[in-house]
Design an enzyme around this catalytic site. Structure first.
Site, mmCIF file in Angstrom:
data_model
loop_
_atom_site.group_PDB
_atom_site.id
_atom_site.type_symbol
_atom_site.label_atom_id
_atom_site.label_comp_id
_atom_site.label_asym_id
_atom_site.label_seq_id
_atom_site.Cartn_x
_atom_site.Cartn_y
_atom_site.Cartn_z
ATOM 1 C CG ASP A 10 -1.934 -1.011 1.390
ATOM 2 O OD1 ASP A 10 -1.761 -1.952 0.420
ATOM 3 O OD2 ASP A 10 -2.807 -1.085 1.923
ATOM 4 C CE LYS A 96 -4.319 -4.112 1.583
ATOM 5 N NZ LYS A 96 -5.125 -2.833 2.135
ATOM 6 C CB CYS A 140 -2.346 -2.944 5.221
ATOM 7 S SG CYS A 140 -4.254 -2.065 5.049
HETATM 8 C C1 VGL Z 1 -4.715 0.844 5.864
HETATM 9 C C2 VGL Z 1 -6.204 2.215 6.921
HETATM 10 C C3 VGL Z 1 -7.140 2.158 6.299
HETATM 11 C C4 VGL Z 1 -3.425 0.389 5.601
HETATM 12 C C5 VGL Z 1 -5.814 0.827 4.824
HETATM 13 O O1 VGL Z 1 -2.924 0.146 4.185
HETATM 14 O O2 VGL Z 1 -2.699 0.043 6.394
HETATM 15 N N1 VGL Z 1 -4.961 1.503 7.140
HETATM 16 N N2 VGL Z 1 -7.026 1.315 5.235
#
Ligand code: VGL
Ligand code: ZN
Length: 197
Positions: A10, A96, A140
């Site tokens: 991410d 995802k 994540c």
């Molecule tokens: C994430 C918060 C909300 C992440 C994703 O990638 O860690 N954190 N959505």
């Protein structure tokens, strides 16, 4: 040597400074991840990049009952990989959090564009060991590492290539302890990029 893959979690504009859900120092994961990606690709290894890829109306978002302000909506510039991230052409992208009902924190919940899970991709390449870095340590990265360990992978967390949200100040420290307690190794990126490690 078992084949190694690098999982980049991410590293998207919305999680970096200036983004909708900026992780403090989020962009600082990029230089070590670029070094790791080049090293892995040079050895014929696999680089996988996950991306948070939400529909606008997901329950993951505050206005629909979730924890988070709107971020990483499918197809927006905030959901694009950070422009400084250098992914090899061979990198595989896993999306995802694509449903309206789930958080989708773990990359193991995601799918490639042709519908394969991360585990299927890794199995097809004979991968036994994963190097993991990216954002965010306490969400994540944590969820992906714990799932990888459940699937039986050896996991190395790249300690200088992760940053956390820290809604509570010690969330990232606790997440690291938890990952380690479940069997992950915590190693600085450049120490992990050795043929004997
Ligand atoms: C994430 C918060 C909300 C992440 C994703 O990638 O860690 N954190 N959505
Ligand atoms: Zn999200």
């Amino acid at each position: 040597m078992h084949p190694t893959a690098l999982l980049i979690v991410d590293v998207q504009n919305d999680f970096c400074p200036g983004g909708a859900l900026a992780v403090p120092e989020g962009d600082q994961v990029i230089p070590p991840l670029n070094r790791a990606a080049a090293w892995v690709a040079q050895r014929g290894g696999l680089v996988v990049a996950s991306r948070d890829w939400h529909p606008r109306n997901t329950r993951h978002f505050k206005e629909f009952g979730g924890l988070w302000q709107v971020h990483c909506v499918q197809g927006t510039s905030g959901a694009a990989f950070h422009p400084d991230l250098r992914l090899p052409d061979s990198a595989i992208v896993v999306s995802k959090g694509t449903g309206t009902e789930d958080d989708g924190y773990s990359a193991f919940e995601g799918h490639t564009d042709d519908g394969r899970t991360l585990h299927e991709v890794l199995q097809a390449h004979g991968i036994r060991r994963l190097l993991v870095g990216g954002l965010a340590t306490d969400y994540c990265v944590r969820a992906s590492v714990l799932d990888a360990l459940k699937h039986g992978y050896e996991v190395v967390v790249l300690t200088d290539a992760i940053r956390g949200v820290n809604l509570q100040p010690d969330d990232s420290a606790r997440a690291l302890q938890e990952m380690q307690a479940h069997g992950a190794r915590l190693v600085p990126t450049d120490d992990s990029l050795r043929d004997d490690n």
